[in-house]
Design an enzyme around this catalytic site. Structure first.
Site, short mmCIF file in Angstrom:
data_model
loop_
_atom_site.label_atom_id
_atom_site.label_comp_id
_atom_site.label_asym_id
_atom_site.label_seq_id
_atom_site.Cartn_x
_atom_site.Cartn_y
_atom_site.Cartn_z
N HIS A 103 80.40 42.18 -42.09
CA HIS A 103 81.32 41.87 -41.20
C HIS A 103 80.96 42.59 -39.80
CE1 HIS A 103 84.95 39.53 -43.24
NE2 HIS A 103 84.12 40.08 -44.18
N GLU B 28 81.57 37.29 -35.41
CA GLU B 28 81.05 38.42 -35.87
C GLU B 28 79.36 38.03 -36.08
OE1 GLU B 28 85.03 39.87 -37.77
OE2 GLU B 28 83.62 39.74 -39.11
N GLU C 101 81.21 46.73 -42.41
CA GLU C 101 81.43 46.72 -41.10
C GLU C 101 80.36 47.25 -40.10
OE1 GLU C 101 84.21 44.97 -39.91
OE2 GLU C 101 85.55 44.55 -41.89
N HIS D 17 83.89 35.47 -40.84
CA HIS D 17 84.49 35.57 -39.17
C HIS D 17 83.15 35.33 -38.42
CE1 HIS D 17 87.47 38.50 -41.23
NE2 HIS D 17 88.20 37.30 -41.35
ZN LIG Z 1 85.33 40.04 -40.02
#
Ligand SMILES: [Zn+2]
Length: 376
Positions: A259, A169, A335, A166
């Site tokens: 991420h 990010e 994350e 993504h």
């Molecule tokens: Zn992500």
């Protein structure tokens, strides 16, 4: 006054910019997609005057919860980024800033430029431990880069780390910079020892097209790469297609997919408890990894995170689940926050590029602690 986003990873649409006290903006959608949340623009304004910037479509963005308790980033020199007062009223994101210079950049998170990405790759390939592999072209004609670190050998465990599927990010690539700096430091004993029994396959940017285009979540044709791992295609998701093929050739013993999370103000790991092949062995190894990481850094915690999938209910289009299932290996989605680590808040900077780098370096230590148990 003038506002522009015509540069690498720029994203903003100017609705009205006549009065400093009422600037009306909107975030552009990712190309061929409904997702949007990443913004990055430059304002030429008046020093000493408060500028009130309304991002008018914040309420319909991909993750409205991301705007609660969030503060936008600003920078004069594009190196030092600091937080500025920001409010969210459920509809608009309102950034208030009185610049002390003529022009300022604003962004959702500290940008990680495509130039910097290219520098990172060229820097890494200088290392005697590192081999730079071209995976293939993206849809916009950029190169997909894989860094192979350590001398490949059959008996060694294969550790894959990917980041920034993504593209908005950006903390994920800051993390990779810290991770690679540690791993390629030839005076770092843990790194040297790790490479005796392990080979690392590192993709610092899974989505270069989306990064340059200023996307939040998708590639050049609006595809969310982290839902492509069951059946990637050269037409829609060549980035995943190449990486999965390369994984098939090497095998995978441990996989980390890096991420950022828009809403949760914590660092956390999401495991693969829901994949059909989830085993006691992978569970125990994963718990050990978490315990070690907890003991290394207060930036990590295990209290807050995503809900754990029930057995058999994992989404197998997601990278970590797909890879864990296909290779029967330990795999995590890692994350980091856009906002801050609520356990250790920093009002001036929040979660930052520097903290992401440090966290990446610390993860090398945690892998060192399990590096001899990845194959048994
Ligand atoms: Zn992500």
């Amino acid at each position: 006054m003038f506002i522009t986003a015509q540069f690498d990873s720029g994203n903003i649409e100017v609705i009205e910019a006549n009065k400093a006290s009422s600037i009306q903006l909107a975030i552009r959608q990712d190309n061929q997609s409904d997702f949007y949340q990443w913004f990055h623009f430059k304002l030429y304004g008046e020093p000493g005057v408060e500028h009130v910037m309304h991002i008018t479509n914040a309420g319909q963005s991909a993750y409205p919860d991301g705007w609660k308790d969030y503060s936008a980033l600003a920078s004069y020199d594009r190196e030092n980024w600091f937080r500025v007062p920001t409010e969210y009223n459920g509809k608009e994101l309102v950034i208030r800033h009185t610049p002390d210079q003529e022009s300022v950049y604003y962004a959702y998170f500290t940008p990680y430029s495509y130039e910097r990405h290219q520098d990172l790759i060229q820097w890494a390939q200088q290392s005697i431990e590192c081999q730079h592999v071209l995976l293939g072209p993206t849809l916009d004609g950029r190169d997909m880069n894989l860094l192979v670190i350590g001398e490949p050998a059959d008996h060694k465990a294969k550790i894959w780390v990917t980041a920034r599927q993504h593209p908005g990010e950006t903390m994920a690539e800051w993390f990779m910079e810290g991770f690679l700096s540690r791993l390629l430091d030839d005076e770092d004993a843990a790194a040297r020892k790790l490479l005796e029994n392990n080979v690392f396959y590192v993709v610092p940017n899974m989505n270069p097209d989306g990064s340059v285009r200023g996307h939040l979540r998708t590639n050049a044709v609006g595809v969310n790469l982290n839902r492509e791992w069951a059946e990637p295609s050269l037409e829609k998701s060549p980035e995943v297609f190449y990486v999965l093929n390369a994984m098939q050739e090497t095998g995978v013993d441990f996989y980390l997919d890096v991420h950022g999370d828009e809403a949760l103000p914590y660092n956390f790991l999401a495991g693969c408890e829901g994949v059909p092949s989830y085993s006691e062995r992978n569970h125990a190894l994963g718990e050990k990894f978490k315990q070690v990481l907890l003991s290394i850094t207060p930036e990590f915690q295990v209290e807050y995170g995503y809900e754990v999938d029930k057995p058999g209910e994992a989404n197998l289009t997601v990278a970590s689940n797909a890879v864990s299932e296909r290779f029967n290996c330990l795999a995590f989605t890692l994350e980091m926050p856009f906002k801050d680590n609520a356990n250790l808040p920093d009002a001036d900077f929040g979660w930052s590029a520097n903290r992401s780098q440090q966290f990446g370096a610390d993860v090398v230590s945690a892998i060192y602690a399990i590096g001899n148990n990845l194959r048994d």
